[in-house]
Design a protein around this motif. Structure first.
Motif, PDB file in Angstrom:
ATOM      1  N   ASN A 246       0.846  -1.186   0.000  1.00 28.86           N
ATOM      2  CA  ASN A 246       0.000   0.000   0.000  1.00 28.86           C
ATOM      3  C   ASN A 246       0.894   1.254   0.000  1.00 28.86           C
ATOM      4  O   ASN A 246       1.502   1.605   1.006  1.00 28.86           O
ATOM      5  N   LEU A 247       0.946   1.905  -1.152  1.00 31.41           N
ATOM      6  CA  LEU A 247       1.913   3.002  -1.303  1.00 31.41           C
ATOM      7  C   LEU A 247       1.641   4.211  -0.412  1.00 31.41           C
ATOM      8  O   LEU A 247       2.557   4.700   0.250  1.00 31.41           O
ATOM      9  N   PRO A 248       0.388   4.731  -0.377  1.00 32.21           N
ATOM     10  CA  PRO A 248       0.172   5.926   0.462  1.00 32.21           C
ATOM     11  C   PRO A 248       0.551   5.687   1.914  1.00 32.21           C
ATOM     12  O   PRO A 248       1.116   6.558   2.579  1.00 32.21           O
ATOM     13  N   VAL A 402       1.127  14.675 -17.023  1.00 27.62           N
ATOM     14  CA  VAL A 402       1.529  13.863 -18.171  1.00 27.62           C
ATOM     15  C   VAL A 402       0.919  12.462 -18.088  1.00 27.62           C
ATOM     16  O   VAL A 402       0.404  11.932 -19.073  1.00 27.62           O
ATOM     17  N   TRP A 403       0.964  11.905 -16.909  1.00 25.85           N
ATOM     18  CA  TRP A 403       0.451  10.545 -16.731  1.00 25.85           C
ATOM     19  C   TRP A 403      -1.066  10.592 -16.698  1.00 25.85           C
ATOM     20  O   TRP A 403      -1.656  11.424 -16.004  1.00 25.85           O
ATOM     21  N   HIS A 404      -1.673   9.685 -17.434  1.00 25.21           N
ATOM     22  CA  HIS A 404      -3.132   9.671 -17.469  1.00 25.21           C
ATOM     23  C   HIS A 404      -3.675   9.270 -16.104  1.00 25.21           C
ATOM     24  O   HIS A 404      -3.189   8.329 -15.482  1.00 25.21           O
ATOM     25  N   ARG A 405      -4.721  10.023 -15.667  1.00 24.91           N
ATOM     26  CA  ARG A 405      -5.311   9.785 -14.343  1.00 24.91           C
ATOM     27  C   ARG A 405      -5.664   8.314 -14.106  1.00 24.91           C
ATOM     28  O   ARG A 405      -5.464   7.772 -13.027  1.00 24.91           O
ATOM     29  N   ASP A 406      -6.171   7.671 -15.157  1.00 27.39           N
ATOM     30  CA  ASP A 406      -6.555   6.265 -15.030  1.00 27.39           C
ATOM     31  C   ASP A 406      -5.368   5.375 -14.692  1.00 27.39           C
ATOM     32  O   ASP A 406      -5.482   4.416 -13.942  1.00 27.39           O
ATOM     33  N   GLY A 407      -4.250   5.706 -15.320  1.00 27.67           N
ATOM     34  CA  GLY A 407      -3.033   4.921 -15.085  1.00 27.67           C
ATOM     35  C   GLY A 407      -2.629   5.002 -13.623  1.00 27.67           C
ATOM     36  O   GLY A 407      -2.239   4.002 -13.006  1.00 27.67           O
ATOM     37  N   VAL A 408      -2.722   6.206 -13.069  1.00 25.19           N
ATOM     38  CA  VAL A 408      -2.356   6.392 -11.664  1.00 25.19           C
ATOM     39  C   VAL A 408      -3.300   5.571 -10.793  1.00 25.19           C
ATOM     40  O   VAL A 408      -2.876   4.858  -9.877  1.00 25.19           O
ATOM     41  N   LEU A 409      -4.587   5.648 -11.128  1.00 25.24           N
ATOM     42  CA  LEU A 409      -5.570   4.915 -10.311  1.00 25.24           C
ATOM     43  C   LEU A 409      -5.318   3.406 -10.386  1.00 25.24           C
ATOM     44  O   LEU A 409      -5.351   2.711  -9.370  1.00 25.24           O
ATOM     45  N   ASN A 416      -5.109  -2.322  -3.478  1.00 25.18           N
ATOM     46  CA  ASN A 416      -6.204  -1.823  -2.658  1.00 25.18           C
ATOM     47  C   ASN A 416      -7.423  -1.542  -3.538  1.00 25.18           C
ATOM     48  O   ASN A 416      -7.553  -0.467  -4.110  1.00 25.18           O
ATOM     49  N   PRO A 417      -8.339  -2.511  -3.653  1.00 22.09           N
ATOM     50  CA  PRO A 417      -9.491  -2.367  -4.544  1.00 22.09           C
ATOM     51  C   PRO A 417     -10.394  -1.197  -4.140  1.00 22.09           C
ATOM     52  O   PRO A 417     -11.193  -0.725  -4.937  1.00 22.09           O
ATOM     53  N   GLU A 418     -10.218  -0.735  -2.915  1.00 19.91           N
ATOM     54  CA  GLU A 418     -11.049   0.363  -2.422  1.00 19.91           C
ATOM     55  C   GLU A 418     -10.410   1.730  -2.685  1.00 19.91           C
ATOM     56  O   GLU A 418     -10.967   2.753  -2.305  1.00 19.91           O
ATOM     57  N   ALA A 419      -9.235   1.720  -3.325  1.00 19.27           N
ATOM     58  CA  ALA A 419      -8.452   2.958  -3.421  1.00 19.27           C
ATOM     59  C   ALA A 419      -9.253   4.128  -3.987  1.00 19.27           C
ATOM     60  O   ALA A 419      -9.094   5.268  -3.567  1.00 19.27           O
ATOM     61  N   GLU A 420     -10.156   3.807  -4.932  1.00 13.32           N
ATOM     62  CA  GLU A 420     -10.893   4.866  -5.614  1.00 13.32           C
ATOM     63  C   GLU A 420     -11.751   5.693  -4.656  1.00 13.32           C
ATOM     64  O   GLU A 420     -12.033   6.864  -4.906  1.00 13.32           O
ATOM     65  N   HIS A 421     -12.176   5.053  -3.582  1.00  7.58           N
ATOM     66  CA  HIS A 421     -13.063   5.767  -2.648  1.00  7.58           C
ATOM     67  C   HIS A 421     -12.314   6.298  -1.444  1.00  7.58           C
ATOM     68  O   HIS A 421     -12.901   6.882  -0.551  1.00  7.58           O
ATOM     69  N   GLY A 422     -11.018   6.079  -1.428  1.00  8.78           N
ATOM     70  CA  GLY A 422     -10.241   6.483  -0.249  1.00  8.78           C
ATOM     71  C   GLY A 422      -9.920   7.976  -0.270  1.00  8.78           C
ATOM     72  O   GLY A 422     -10.042   8.663  -1.288  1.00  8.78           O
ATOM     73  N   ILE A 427      -7.894  13.412  -2.712  1.00 11.76           N
ATOM     74  CA  ILE A 427      -7.111  14.645  -2.532  1.00 11.76           C
ATOM     75  C   ILE A 427      -5.861  14.697  -3.417  1.00 11.76           C
ATOM     76  O   ILE A 427      -5.606  15.668  -4.109  1.00 11.76           O
ATOM     77  N   TRP A 428      -5.096  13.627  -3.384  1.00  7.54           N
ATOM     78  CA  TRP A 428      -3.751  13.690  -3.958  1.00  7.54           C
ATOM     79  C   TRP A 428      -3.699  14.055  -5.453  1.00  7.54           C
ATOM     80  O   TRP A 428      -2.871  14.899  -5.843  1.00  7.54           O
ATOM     81  N   PRO A 429      -4.564  13.470  -6.341  1.00  9.88           N
ATOM     82  CA  PRO A 429      -4.396  13.746  -7.762  1.00  9.88           C
ATOM     83  C   PRO A 429      -4.481  15.238  -8.118  1.00  9.88           C
ATOM     84  O   PRO A 429      -3.624  15.741  -8.843  1.00  9.88           O
ATOM     85  N   TRP A 430      -5.462  15.938  -7.600  1.00 10.36           N
ATOM     86  CA  TRP A 430      -5.522  17.369  -7.951  1.00 10.36           C
ATOM     87  C   TRP A 430      -4.491  18.145  -7.169  1.00 10.36           C
ATOM     88  O   TRP A 430      -3.977  19.168  -7.620  1.00 10.36           O
TER      89      TRP A 430
END
Ligand code: PHE
Length: 450
Positions: A246-248, A402-409, A416-422, A427-430
């Motif tokens: 889990n990176l974060p 540069v990196w597509h948002r989807d790629g990061v997700l 972590n399958p729940e990452a999208e709702h965490g 916060i972090w992407p924007w």
């Protein structure tokens, strides 16, 4: 490709290695002395704010890019975008990172060499070899060269062992020793007369000093330096992480360890300075400001140790040993950036890469030693105050734009399958897209104007 790459064997191994990289001379020497000279707790507050709001997100940018690519910074940044121009710029930024990491190592090794020399000098005192001890502690070209080479040699030796057998093994051995030694020293120094005065200076903020643009730029540089950002180090360490982690969370742990050790080191250095004052050692310049950072550790502390007789010799050995370890777990991460590139992208064998790059760094250190008064400060300012935050800025742009948002997700979803709702994903992407680049630029603009 990935199967022949090294990987940390465990979460613990990664945390030891990454916090070993982060915790170094910057924490135990740089941070406390800067805090001492710049408003005490006020500097601490600015530093803490910058560390959490800028350094942590920037660290995450490096870890995520690295883990995604499982590759060195040059290749990782090159492959983020299919656009040829962006790919080329990415690779160029990676190369710039290798250059800055190596230049940092070239001055870092000189200072680390002094630490080893001072440690040995106290050992010599113990055996009554006063002349040798005096030689070890006086500033001379031969001593500087010898100990710089010794330190670079040790660094290259560990790196030759690879990710698990070198970096992880040695960080996991040395970090606990470091923390223990630090705590013992603090416990001892706090019992001495004068220590509480130092504590007061450290813990009572003087905000008149802390909010100048130059100071904020310094604190930014200090935070980036301390977390080893903007040179690809954390990107490389992230690339050796398994997809299950889990990176974060791991990034958060490393940030916390780094900050806590810097703050704790303040509880050693500032009280020690005032203990020294109490024993008659000068710690202020004629104009009332604190004497400069390098003088502090290499003159004030030894003078203090000298007033403590036998106990002083033992404390001195322990202190400089602590500094040498802290430096070593950081320097290996600096060398690894270029070694990872040489082995993966240029097909050079690890041992040979460590040797050749180690020699190149030693050559740069030699130049600095021969023209010390001009080059030493210059290289430090260029690499740490400008190079690291600016490249950190570029890494944020690559992660955010540069990196597509989807790629990061996808990368975050791996473990972590729940990452999208965490909270992190909300916060972090924007944040890394807008806030980090804007604040970094604003701090630079303000410092340039003011
Ligand atoms: N973080 C290290 C320290 O505080 C220095 C460092 C800078 C290490 C850049 C690696 C890369 O001393």
């Amino acid at each position: 490709m990935t199967s022949t790459r090294g990987e940390f064997s465990s979460r613990f191994g990664f945390i030891m290695a990454a916090s070993g990289s982060a915790v170094g001379l910057g924490n135990i020497w740089g941070f406390p002395t800067q805090a001492a000279g710049n408003g005490g707790a006020a500097f601490l507050v600015v530093y803490l704010v910058l560390a959490f709001t800028l350094a942590y997100p920037a660290l995450m940018a490096e870890l995520i890019i690295g883990r995604h690519a499982h590759s060195n910074p040059v290749r990782a940044l090159r492959t983020i975008s299919p656009n040829p121009l962006l790919a080329r710029l990415g690779a160029a930024s990676g190369i710039a990172g290798l250059g800055i990491a190596s230049l940092i190592l070239s001055f870092y090794a000189i200072v680390a060499g002094w630490m080893i020399a001072f440690c040995l000098a106290s050992l010599m005192d113990l055996f009554g070899a006063a002349e040798l001890s005096a030689w070890l502690t006086s500033f001379g070209v031969v001593r500087n060269l010898l100990f710089t080479y010794l330190f670079i040699g040790l660094t290259a030796f560990i790196i030759t062992g690879g990710v698990r057998g070198g970096i992880e093994r040695w960080s996991a051995r040395l970090m606990p020793v470091l923390i223990l030694t630090l705590l013992i020293l603090i416990a001892y120094v706090l019992t001495l007369e004068g220590a509480t005065e130092g504590l007061k200076i450290y813990l009572l903020p003087d905000f008149s000093r802390s909010l100048s643009p130059d100071l904020i730029l310094r604190a930014l540089g200090a935070a980036f330096f301390s977390l080893s950002l903007g040179v690809g180090t954390m990107l490389v360490y992230g690339s050796y992480l398994s997809d299950e982690e889990n990176l974060p969370l791991l990034g958060g742990v490393v940030t916390l360890v780094d900050i806590i050790i810097a703050v704790i080191a303040g509880f050693l250095i500032l009280p020690a300075m005032y203990v020294a004052l109490h024993s008659g050692v000068h710690i202020f310049n004629a104009d009332g400001t604190l004497i400069s950072e390098d003088t502090l550790i290499f003159t004030v502390l030894p003078e203090l140790f000298a007033t403590m007789r036998l106990a002083g010799v033992i404390v001195s050995i322990t202190f400089f040993f602590l500094m040498s370890i802290a430096a070593l777990t950081s320097s290996i991460s600096m060398l690894e950036v270029s070694v990872a590139y040489a082995t993966e992208s240029r097909g050079v064998k690890r041992g040979r890469a460590a040797l050749v790059i180690g020699c190149a760094v030693a050559a740069a250190s030699t130049l600095i030693i021969f023209d010390f008064s001009n080059l030493f400060g210059l290289v430090i300012t260029l690499t740490t105050r400008y190079g690291q935050p600016l490249l950190g800025f570029v890494f944020c742009l690559y992660a955010g734009w540069v990196w597509h948002r989807d790629g990061v997700l996808q990368e975050l979803l791996k473990n972590n399958p729940e990452a999208e709702h965490g909270l992190f994903w909300r916060i972090w992407p924007w944040y890394v897209k807008f806030v980090c680049p804007v604040i970094i630029l604003a701090i630079f603009a303000q410092a340039a104007l003011g």
